[in-house]
Design a protein around this motif. Structure first.
Motif, mmCIF file in Angstrom:
data_model
loop_
_atom_site.group_PDB
_atom_site.id
_atom_site.type_symbol
_atom_site.label_atom_id
_atom_site.label_comp_id
_atom_site.label_asym_id
_atom_site.label_seq_id
_atom_site.Cartn_x
_atom_site.Cartn_y
_atom_site.Cartn_z
ATOM 1 N N LYS A 55 62.970 107.253 46.201
ATOM 2 C CA LYS A 55 62.598 105.853 46.036
ATOM 3 C C LYS A 55 61.096 105.734 45.762
ATOM 4 O O LYS A 55 60.666 105.023 44.855
ATOM 5 C CB LYS A 55 62.967 105.081 47.319
ATOM 6 N N TYR A 56 60.317 106.449 46.548
ATOM 7 C CA TYR A 56 58.862 106.450 46.356
ATOM 8 C C TYR A 56 58.525 106.910 44.941
ATOM 9 O O TYR A 56 57.718 106.299 44.249
ATOM 10 C CB TYR A 56 58.194 107.370 47.393
ATOM 11 N N LYS A 57 59.183 107.978 44.532
ATOM 12 C CA LYS A 57 58.914 108.565 43.213
ATOM 13 C C LYS A 57 59.226 107.554 42.095
ATOM 14 O O LYS A 57 58.449 107.395 41.149
ATOM 15 C CB LYS A 57 59.748 109.844 43.052
ATOM 16 N N ALA A 58 60.346 106.898 42.234
ATOM 17 C CA ALA A 58 60.748 105.913 41.219
ATOM 18 C C ALA A 58 59.704 104.804 41.105
ATOM 19 O O ALA A 58 59.321 104.389 40.004
ATOM 20 C CB ALA A 58 62.115 105.324 41.573
ATOM 21 N N ILE A 59 59.250 104.345 42.248
ATOM 22 C CA ILE A 59 58.243 103.267 42.235
ATOM 23 C C ILE A 59 56.949 103.785 41.611
ATOM 24 O O ILE A 59 56.375 103.177 40.702
ATOM 25 C CB ILE A 59 57.989 102.735 43.668
ATOM 26 N N ASP A 60 56.518 104.943 42.098
ATOM 27 C CA ASP A 60 55.243 105.495 41.645
ATOM 28 C C ASP A 60 55.209 105.688 40.134
ATOM 29 O O ASP A 60 54.176 105.494 39.486
ATOM 30 C CB ASP A 60 54.991 106.828 42.363
ATOM 31 N N GLU A 61 56.345 106.050 39.566
ATOM 32 C CA GLU A 61 56.386 106.312 38.130
ATOM 33 C C GLU A 61 56.459 105.045 37.277
ATOM 34 O O GLU A 61 56.334 105.110 36.057
ATOM 35 C CB GLU A 61 57.586 107.220 37.800
ATOM 36 N N ASN A 62 56.705 103.922 37.921
ATOM 37 C CA ASN A 62 56.901 102.701 37.147
ATOM 38 C C ASN A 62 55.841 101.618 37.391
ATOM 39 O O ASN A 62 56.055 100.458 37.057
ATOM 40 C CB ASN A 62 58.304 102.140 37.415
ATOM 41 N N VAL A 63 54.746 102.022 38.014
ATOM 42 C CA VAL A 63 53.653 101.061 38.194
ATOM 43 C C VAL A 63 52.429 101.524 37.404
ATOM 44 O O VAL A 63 52.226 102.724 37.209
ATOM 45 C CB VAL A 63 53.280 100.868 39.692
ATOM 46 N N PHE A 64 51.654 100.553 36.957
ATOM 47 C CA PHE A 64 50.481 100.844 36.129
ATOM 48 C C PHE A 64 49.252 100.256 36.794
ATOM 49 O O PHE A 64 49.231 99.088 37.171
ATOM 50 C CB PHE A 64 50.687 100.276 34.727
ATOM 51 N N TRP A 65 48.261 101.099 36.931
ATOM 52 C CA TRP A 65 47.090 100.766 37.732
ATOM 53 C C TRP A 65 45.918 100.316 36.864
ATOM 54 O O TRP A 65 45.690 100.848 35.785
ATOM 55 C CB TRP A 65 46.629 101.994 38.505
ATOM 56 N N ALA A 66 45.144 99.376 37.391
ATOM 57 C CA ALA A 66 43.794 99.094 36.895
ATOM 58 C C ALA A 66 43.703 98.976 35.372
ATOM 59 O O ALA A 66 43.151 99.846 34.691
ATOM 60 C CB ALA A 66 42.816 100.163 37.393
ATOM 61 N N LEU A 130 62.442 100.247 36.791
ATOM 62 C CA LEU A 130 62.420 100.328 38.256
ATOM 63 C C LEU A 130 63.693 99.709 38.837
ATOM 64 O O LEU A 130 64.292 100.252 39.773
ATOM 65 C CB LEU A 130 61.166 99.633 38.807
ATOM 66 N N GLN A 131 64.097 98.589 38.255
ATOM 67 C CA GLN A 131 65.340 97.924 38.692
ATOM 68 C C GLN A 131 66.512 98.912 38.619
ATOM 69 O O GLN A 131 67.310 99.009 39.542
ATOM 70 C CB GLN A 131 65.587 96.729 37.762
ATOM 71 N N LYS A 132 66.537 99.645 37.515
ATOM 72 C CA LYS A 132 67.625 100.598 37.287
ATOM 73 C C LYS A 132 67.532 101.771 38.265
ATOM 74 O O LYS A 132 68.509 102.153 38.901
ATOM 75 C CB LYS A 132 67.511 101.089 35.831
ATOM 76 N N GLU A 133 66.326 102.299 38.387
ATOM 77 C CA GLU A 133 66.175 103.505 39.211
ATOM 78 C C GLU A 133 66.376 103.228 40.697
ATOM 79 O O GLU A 133 66.782 104.101 41.454
ATOM 80 C CB GLU A 133 64.821 104.166 38.931
ATOM 81 N N LEU A 134 66.075 101.989 41.099
ATOM 82 C CA LEU A 134 66.320 101.641 42.510
ATOM 83 C C LEU A 134 67.753 101.141 42.700
ATOM 84 O O LEU A 134 68.135 100.769 43.801
ATOM 85 C CB LEU A 134 65.329 100.565 42.978
ATOM 86 N N GLN A 135 68.508 101.100 41.629
ATOM 87 C CA GLN A 135 69.894 100.585 41.646
ATOM 88 C C GLN A 135 69.946 99.206 42.302
ATOM 89 O O GLN A 135 70.757 98.933 43.178
ATOM 90 C CB GLN A 135 70.808 101.561 42.384
#
Lengths: 188, 188
Positions: A55-66, A130-135
């Motif tokens: 779950k952490y990995k999925a989130i981390d890969e789908n957010v964009f920083w700064a 992210l919606q998909k990866e978190l089901q």
């Protein structure tokens, strides 16, 4: 003093990733959001907690920083946040008030700062992925991701310069500078 | 503890109107909003402060309280908030992130509670009228009104009942009850 918390509550983007944040701690932060105001008391926000695992990995890969740091792809391994809280909204009965997620995220991050942590609200998200990866069920809409961890960077509030540039920037010591408008300029 | 502030920070709708709130105090509250996060650090929110005069009257006449209390038109004279802060957004360069006003309002109200005051975020506003009566430039969009004063009512957080009704209600002693969902039900 609340003002000290508010001042310390900067948007942090580099962390001591090795310092763990427990799920129980994230639950305490969400409890602050739970007890905060929301439009018509509808309480449509839900929270996904992640401090490791897929779950952490999925989130981390789908957010964009700064967004202003075009040459920086986000925190490197070892400096990532220890945890993420995804704030989603149950839209079964409509989208509700857009203020809800801001109120909730602010309560969460002030609580994190009080616990010597810090974080960042992230709105630049690959929501579809992210919606998909978190089901995640379609009735939930991803609003914000809140990164939580132990900050490894210095953030300095500067008075805005006369050219009015609001872009944050990093100095040669990697300190992150945030130009803030003057109080007098915010009051009409 | 922040949690104490968050718990005390209820939506108050009846006040000791005779207790004044100074403009300087409102400025201190806005400073908390100024130092809070906003989308891409754009700082597009502006604040109109009113504790008396025509401006106060215009705001007071264009806000609508407590949607679930269909038989209550809002606080009577003597129980009105001592002040209002109107949060507007400079939309010259777009509407920005909708979270901004929620973050700002939450900082403002937590600050008010710390100063033994309290208030209410109001989103049900006759925006068109208020815009006109405040002679507000078209580049500003009214987002929220925050009432600020010394609360005269008791607000009780209840655990939500099994029928899931989230409507707040007043008991025979005029205490305001707010049913809140359980933490476990908010975490997916």
């Amino acid at each position: 003093m609340l003002k000290d918390l508010v001042k310390k509550n900067r948007s942090y983007r580099r962390f001591y990733q090795e310092k763990k944040v427990l799920i129980e701690t994230l639950r305490e932060l969400v409890d602050l959001a739970r007890l905060s105001a929301c439009g018509a008391n509808k309480q449509n926000l839900r929270f996904i907690l992640a401090n490791e695992s897929e779950k952490y990995k999925a989130i981390d890969e789908n957010v964009f920083w700064a967004g202003y740091y075009t040459d920086w792809a986000g925190p490197i391994e070892g400096e990532k946040p220890s945890a993420y809280i995804v704030i989603v909204k149950d839209i079964t009965n409509g989208k509700g008030t857009p203020q809800d997620e801001g109120i909730a995220a602010q309560s969460i991050l002030l609580g994190a700062v009080e616990k010597s942590m810090g974080g960042c609200m992230i709105a630049n998200i690959n929501r579809k992925n992210l919606q998909k990866e978190l089901q995640l069920n379609e009735k939930y809409e991803i609003t914000l991701v809140v990164a939580v961890g132990y900050p490894k960077e210095t953030v300095i509030i500067d008075e805005i310069s006369i050219d009015g540039d609001i872009k944050y920037w990093r100095d040669e010591n990697d300190a992150h500078h945030v130009p803030k408008r003057k109080l007098a300029d915010l009051i009409l």
